[in-house]
Design an enzyme around this catalytic site. Structure first.
Site, PDB file in Angstrom:
ATOM      1  N   ALA A 119     -35.740   2.153  35.180  1.00  0.00           N
ATOM      2  CA  ALA A 119     -34.215   2.378  35.553  1.00  0.00           C
ATOM      3  C   ALA A 119     -34.160   3.706  36.055  1.00  0.00           C
ATOM      4  O   ALA A 119     -33.247   4.416  36.216  1.00  0.00           O
ATOM      5  CB  ALA A 119     -34.196   2.003  34.485  1.00  0.00           C
ATOM      6  N   GLY A 122     -31.414   5.717  36.786  1.00  0.00           N
ATOM      7  CA  GLY A 122     -30.237   4.959  35.919  1.00  0.00           C
ATOM      8  C   GLY A 122     -28.798   4.821  36.878  1.00  0.00           C
ATOM      9  O   GLY A 122     -28.123   4.226  36.316  1.00  0.00           O
ATOM     10  N   SER A 123     -28.802   5.618  38.390  1.00  0.00           N
ATOM     11  CA  SER A 123     -27.783   5.130  39.296  1.00  0.00           C
ATOM     12  C   SER A 123     -27.598   3.532  39.972  1.00  0.00           C
ATOM     13  O   SER A 123     -26.535   3.169  39.195  1.00  0.00           O
ATOM     14  CB  SER A 123     -27.348   5.866  40.098  1.00  0.00           C
ATOM     15  OG  SER A 123     -29.365   5.469  41.302  1.00  0.00           O
ATOM     16  N   ASP A 142     -38.014   1.863  31.383  1.00  0.00           N
ATOM     17  CA  ASP A 142     -38.880   3.182  31.915  1.00  0.00           C
ATOM     18  C   ASP A 142     -40.097   3.729  31.130  1.00  0.00           C
ATOM     19  O   ASP A 142     -39.991   3.330  30.400  1.00  0.00           O
ATOM     20  CB  ASP A 142     -37.992   4.868  32.337  1.00  0.00           C
ATOM     21  CG  ASP A 142     -38.462   5.376  33.853  1.00  0.00           C
ATOM     22  OD1 ASP A 142     -37.940   4.892  34.978  1.00  0.00           O
ATOM     23  OD2 ASP A 142     -39.899   6.499  33.605  1.00  0.00           O
ATOM     24  N   CYS A 239     -38.337   2.692  48.455  1.00  0.00           N
ATOM     25  CA  CYS A 239     -37.372   3.370  48.927  1.00  0.00           C
ATOM     26  C   CYS A 239     -38.465   4.399  49.644  1.00  0.00           C
ATOM     27  O   CYS A 239     -38.187   5.617  49.818  1.00  0.00           O
ATOM     28  CB  CYS A 239     -36.693   5.211  48.043  1.00  0.00           C
ATOM     29  SG  CYS A 239     -37.821   5.958  47.621  1.00  0.00           S
TER      30      CYS A 239
END
EC number: 2.1.1.-
Length: 311
Positions: A119, A122-123, A142, A239
């Site tokens: 996580a 946290g966004s 996390d 990503c």
């Protein structure tokens, strides 16, 4: 400027590998280009229209089309979030535009029990809490305590009341079989997409990191799927652009379990998922996943798969 040559000066092996994936001038040019600033308006703390009006006194905003109306580009490269009262009060959450996609695809509902397996910072957790209207429960996990502390600070500023922060290896959650309504695994990765934020991700990239993360991701996705209720949805995202961390991980899950992929329809441009890479052939089902290269929407590179556990 020859952007590919510029990247060769930074990390020749990175260029050699990803030229086989996308050797267009646009790929290297956009990977070099700074990201557009983007934010989410946090409706846990206030009214969307009122907060938007406050921001429009300072900036020109452009809607991010794949969000639920709360995501905006700020049409200025000179944004210092720390100096904005709206940031301090948690009225806005700085978040890269493509990283808003996984929670949109997961689509959590009020009263559900959600696992955010990796996580921090946290966004995405705050985005899910927003969609859940602060009703239900999010286990925000996390593996690293220092990152979990950042996660707690961000959840607190955003006014998230439904998150329980844990510090565990994500694979720990395999013991909670058939527990969660939805699971987000925004997996640790080699972060090629993050190069647009900081060139250190280009300098420090190595094929060893890709192999390491691919092994880790396979372990985590099996645990995530096991923890999911029958009928539930798992969203896997990274990503990065490397097929070993994207299509290969999803293909691995399809081979090992009864998981089903679902096609995602969103107003964004995508690149073709990779079906064959370095002699490996993946299931045609991975064509249902979303691969985003930097030039597609002028964002970070991202990969997203929506996975359903049959009832």
């Amino acid at each position: 400027m020859d952007y590919k040559e510029e990247f060769k000066k930074i990390n020749k092996k990175l260029v050699e590998r990803y030229s086989k994936l996308d050797d267009s001038e646009e790929f290297w040019a956009y990977l070099y280009k700074p990201l557009r600033p983007s934010i989410r308006i946090n409706t846990l703390k206030g009214n969307l229209k009122e907060i938007k009006a406050l921001l429009e006194e300072k900036f020109e905003l452009e809607p991010i089309p794949w969000t639920k109306g709360e995501g905006f580009y700020i049409k200025s490269y000179d944004v210092n979030y720390g100096q904005l009262i709206e940031y301090s009060l948690g009225l806005i959450i700085p978040q890269e535009a493509s990283s808003m996609i996984p929670p949109v695809v997961l689509d959590p509902k009020p009263s559900e029990v959600i696992l955010d397996m990796a996580a921090a910072p946290g966004s995405k957790t705050t985005q899910m809490a927003q969609y859940m209207e602060n009703e239900g429960c999010i286990i925000a996990n996390d593996a690293k305590r220092d990152r979990a502390n950042i996660l707690i600070a961000n959840l607190t500023r955003a006014g998230v009341l439904i998150a329980k922060v844990t510090v565990k290896d994500g694979a720990y959650f395999a013991r909670y079989e058939n527990t969660f309504d939805r699971v987000l695994l925004d997996a640790p990765c080699s972060s090629v997409g993050m190069i647009r934020k900081n060139f250190k991700f280009a300098r420090t990239w190595s094929i060893g990191k890709v192999y390491y993360h691919s092994r880790l991701q396979k372990r985590l996705i099996l645990a995530a799927y096991k923890s999911l209720k029958p009928g539930g949805v798992l969203v896997y995202s990274t990503c990065t652009v490397d097929p070993l961390e994207n299509e290969e991980v999803v293909d691995f899950l399809l081979q090992k379990t009864d998981a089903k992929l679902e096609k995602v329809k969103l107003p964004l441009k995508t690149s073709e998922p990779v079906i064959e890479w370095e002699g490996r052939k993946y299931s045609d089902e991975v064509r249902k996943t979303i691969r985003i290269h930097p030039q597609d929407n002028d964002t970070e590179a991202f990969y997203i798969a929506k996975i359903r556990k049959p009832r």
